[in-house]
Write a protein that holds these residues in place. Sequence first.
Motif, PDB file in Angstrom:
ATOM      1  N   ALA A  88       8.982  -7.233   3.714  1.00 44.30           N
ATOM      2  CA  ALA A  88       9.489  -6.827   2.117  1.00 44.30           C
ATOM      3  C   ALA A  88      10.668  -6.543   2.282  1.00 44.30           C
ATOM      4  CB  ALA A  88       8.675  -5.797   2.161  1.00 44.30           C
ATOM      5  N   GLU A  89      11.241  -6.888   0.857  1.00 40.74           N
ATOM      6  CA  GLU A  89      12.682  -6.519   0.503  1.00 40.74           C
ATOM      7  C   GLU A  89      12.510  -5.832  -0.747  1.00 40.74           C
ATOM      8  OE1 GLU A  89      15.103  -7.285   2.647  1.00 40.74           O
ATOM      9  OE2 GLU A  89      14.319  -8.693   4.149  1.00 40.74           O
ATOM     10  N   PRO A  90      14.066  -5.158  -1.113  1.00 49.15           N
ATOM     11  CA  PRO A  90      13.854  -4.591  -2.310  1.00 49.15           C
ATOM     12  C   PRO A  90      14.543  -5.227  -3.625  1.00 49.15           C
ATOM     13  CG  PRO A  90      15.169  -3.676  -0.697  1.00 49.15           C
ATOM     14  CD  PRO A  90      14.634  -4.953   0.677  1.00 49.15           C
ATOM     15  N   GLY A  91      14.116  -5.069  -4.145  1.00 49.06           N
ATOM     16  CA  GLY A  91      14.612  -5.388  -5.933  1.00 49.06           C
ATOM     17  C   GLY A  91      16.657  -4.958  -6.018  1.00 49.06           C
ATOM     18  N   PRO A  92      16.807  -5.614  -7.127  1.00 50.28           N
ATOM     19  CA  PRO A  92      18.212  -4.654  -7.680  1.00 50.28           C
ATOM     20  C   PRO A  92      18.182  -3.348  -7.405  1.00 50.28           C
ATOM     21  CG  PRO A  92      17.084  -6.654  -8.695  1.00 50.28           C
ATOM     22  CD  PRO A  92      15.480  -6.420  -7.576  1.00 50.28           C
ATOM     23  N   ASP A  93      16.791  -3.179  -7.973  1.00 52.05           N
ATOM     24  CA  ASP A  93      16.988  -1.810  -8.114  1.00 52.05           C
ATOM     25  C   ASP A  93      16.692  -0.764  -6.385  1.00 52.05           C
ATOM     26  OD1 ASP A  93      14.025  -1.783  -7.195  1.00 52.05           O
ATOM     27  OD2 ASP A  93      13.512  -1.432  -9.287  1.00 52.05           O
ATOM     28  N   GLY A  94      16.687  -1.729  -5.447  1.00 52.85           N
ATOM     29  CA  GLY A  94      16.444  -0.808  -4.469  1.00 52.85           C
ATOM     30  C   GLY A  94      15.052  -0.871  -3.860  1.00 52.85           C
ATOM     31  N   MET A  95      14.048  -0.210  -4.756  1.00 59.13           N
ATOM     32  CA  MET A  95      12.643  -0.630  -4.718  1.00 59.13           C
ATOM     33  C   MET A  95      12.024  -1.264  -4.442  1.00 59.13           C
ATOM     34  SD  MET A  95      12.652   2.320  -6.054  1.00 59.13           S
ATOM     35  CE  MET A  95      10.482   2.958  -5.465  1.00 59.13           C
ATOM     36  N   ILE A  96      11.115  -1.631  -3.105  1.00 57.04           N
ATOM     37  CA  ILE A  96      10.165  -2.596  -2.369  1.00 57.04           C
ATOM     38  C   ILE A  96       8.626  -2.441  -3.326  1.00 57.04           C
ATOM     39  CG2 ILE A  96       9.193  -3.880  -0.943  1.00 57.04           C
ATOM     40  CD1 ILE A  96      10.849  -1.184   1.223  1.00 57.04           C
ATOM     41  N   GLU A  97       8.372  -3.573  -4.529  1.00 57.69           N
ATOM     42  CA  GLU A  97       6.787  -3.503  -5.023  1.00 57.69           C
ATOM     43  C   GLU A  97       6.312  -4.406  -3.624  1.00 57.69           C
ATOM     44  OE1 GLU A  97       4.940  -6.257  -9.137  1.00 57.69           O
ATOM     45  OE2 GLU A  97       7.328  -5.406  -8.985  1.00 57.69           O
ATOM     46  N   LEU A  98       5.108  -3.113  -3.761  1.00 55.58           N
ATOM     47  CA  LEU A  98       4.351  -3.159  -2.598  1.00 55.58           C
ATOM     48  C   LEU A  98       2.709  -4.721  -2.898  1.00 55.58           C
ATOM     49  CD1 LEU A  98       4.850  -1.165   0.259  1.00 55.58           C
ATOM     50  CD2 LEU A  98       5.586  -3.389   0.374  1.00 55.58           C
ATOM     51  N   GLY A  99       2.731  -4.021  -4.581  1.00 58.17           N
ATOM     52  CA  GLY A  99       1.525  -4.665  -5.104  1.00 58.17           C
ATOM     53  C   GLY A  99       0.226  -3.654  -4.659  1.00 58.17           C
ATOM     54  N   ASP A 100      -1.101  -4.085  -5.374  1.00 59.05           N
ATOM     55  CA  ASP A 100      -2.083  -3.197  -5.961  1.00 59.05           C
ATOM     56  C   ASP A 100      -3.487  -3.018  -4.525  1.00 59.05           C
ATOM     57  OD1 ASP A 100      -0.535  -3.027  -7.559  1.00 59.05           O
ATOM     58  OD2 ASP A 100      -1.024  -4.835  -8.639  1.00 59.05           O
ATOM     59  N   ILE A 101      -4.182  -2.249  -4.395  1.00 57.72           N
ATOM     60  CA  ILE A 101      -4.940  -1.817  -3.464  1.00 57.72           C
ATOM     61  C   ILE A 101      -6.302  -1.136  -4.866  1.00 57.72           C
ATOM     62  CG2 ILE A 101      -5.759  -0.663  -1.731  1.00 57.72           C
ATOM     63  CD1 ILE A 101      -2.985  -0.245  -1.324  1.00 57.72           C
ATOM     64  N   ALA A 102      -7.375  -2.035  -3.925  1.00 58.48           N
ATOM     65  CA  ALA A 102      -8.198  -1.848  -4.492  1.00 58.48           C
ATOM     66  C   ALA A 102      -9.540  -0.901  -4.162  1.00 58.48           C
ATOM     67  CB  ALA A 102      -9.281  -2.472  -5.233  1.00 58.48           C
ATOM     68  N   ILE A 103     -10.279   0.777  -4.114  1.00 58.57           N
ATOM     69  CA  ILE A 103     -11.000   1.234  -2.556  1.00 58.57           C
ATOM     70  C   ILE A 103     -12.358   1.427  -3.567  1.00 58.57           C
ATOM     71  CG2 ILE A 103      -9.834   2.783  -2.950  1.00 58.57           C
ATOM     72  CD1 ILE A 103     -10.330   3.682   0.190  1.00 58.57           C
ATOM     73  N   ALA A 104     -13.180   1.751  -2.534  1.00 58.84           N
ATOM     74  CA  ALA A 104     -15.222   1.560  -3.223  1.00 58.84           C
ATOM     75  C   ALA A 104     -15.600   2.609  -2.993  1.00 58.84           C
ATOM     76  CB  ALA A 104     -15.652   0.366  -3.540  1.00 58.84           C
ATOM     77  N   TYR A 105     -15.897   3.697  -3.680  1.00 62.27           N
ATOM     78  CA  TYR A 105     -16.346   4.878  -3.358  1.00 62.27           C
ATOM     79  C   TYR A 105     -17.714   4.600  -2.304  1.00 62.27           C
ATOM     80  CZ  TYR A 105     -17.302  10.130  -2.593  1.00 62.27           C
ATOM     81  OH  TYR A 105     -18.118  10.846  -2.058  1.00 62.27           O
ATOM     82  N   ASP A 106     -18.966   3.968  -2.920  1.00 64.42           N
ATOM     83  CA  ASP A 106     -20.408   3.733  -2.766  1.00 64.42           C
ATOM     84  C   ASP A 106     -19.439   2.977  -1.264  1.00 64.42           C
ATOM     85  OD1 ASP A 106     -21.486   4.279  -5.057  1.00 64.42           O
ATOM     86  OD2 ASP A 106     -20.041   3.056  -6.102  1.00 64.42           O
ATOM     87  N   THR A 107     -19.236   2.053  -1.345  1.00 66.59           N
ATOM     88  CA  THR A 107     -19.285   1.047  -0.205  1.00 66.59           C
ATOM     89  C   THR A 107     -18.467   2.115   0.978  1.00 66.59           C
ATOM     90  OG1 THR A 107     -19.031  -1.298  -0.900  1.00 66.59           O
ATOM     91  CG2 THR A 107     -18.323  -1.204   1.102  1.00 66.59           C
ATOM     92  N   CYS A 108     -17.476   2.783   0.404  1.00 65.16           N
ATOM     93  CA  CYS A 108     -17.004   3.362   2.077  1.00 65.16           C
ATOM     94  C   CYS A 108     -17.571   4.463   1.958  1.00 65.16           C
ATOM     95  CB  CYS A 108     -15.360   4.438   1.433  1.00 65.16           C
ATOM     96  SG  CYS A 108     -14.166   2.973   0.862  1.00 65.16           S
ATOM     97  N   ALA A 109     -18.160   5.535   1.699  1.00 62.90           N
ATOM     98  CA  ALA A 109     -18.889   6.651   1.774  1.00 62.90           C
ATOM     99  C   ALA A 109     -20.670   5.852   2.764  1.00 62.90           C
ATOM    100  CB  ALA A 109     -19.990   6.934   0.464  1.00 62.90           C
ATOM    101  N   ALA A 110     -20.623   4.611   2.549  1.00 61.88           N
ATOM    102  CA  ALA A 110     -22.375   3.717   3.252  1.00 61.88           C
ATOM    103  C   ALA A 110     -21.920   3.687   4.063  1.00 61.88           C
ATOM    104  CB  ALA A 110     -22.751   2.893   2.551  1.00 61.88           C
TER     105      ALA A 110
END
Length: 168
Positions: A88-110
């Motif tokens: 993962a390479e940083p952008g011009p601002d020095g930050m590494i944009e990795l992306g998005d995660i979604a996590i579901a309560y019901d499935t995790c609890a089950a």
Amino acid sequence: METLDIAIEDARWESLDIETLAVDAVTATLNVLGLDSATAEISLLACDDRRIAALNADFRDKAKPTNVLSWPSEERAATRPGADPQPAEPGPDGMIELGDIAIAYDTCAAEAGAAGKEMAHHVTHLIVHGTLHLLGYDHETEPDAALMEGLERKILGKMGLDDPYRED
């Protein structure tokens, strides 16, 4: 962690302190991989089964709930099975944009209940898992799965958590 944008759509996540779990899991993952968590950008959606099923249908053509989904900001997959992904390479601002995660309560609890695991430990594992996906790791082939699961074990072990793949 510099930028971990957390959107909580299901209030049940607040009782679990999803913010602290997410920061700890992402920071531990990045540290083990030698990345500075102060330069990483990740968005996390803490939702329910209905929302994640809609996302799963939209992005994976699977109209059913799942525990965690991830969308890397760029393709970082390894060039051969079992190899490390592209860094993962940083952008011009020095930050590494990795992306998005979604996590579901019901499935995790089950899943946690069925496995006899603490919900917080299971969620931590899934956030580590999702973060690794953002970094280009996957489990599509046996060598890739071995690499990714080995990293999950190492990261969670450093956090003082049990091996999530150990069968009791």
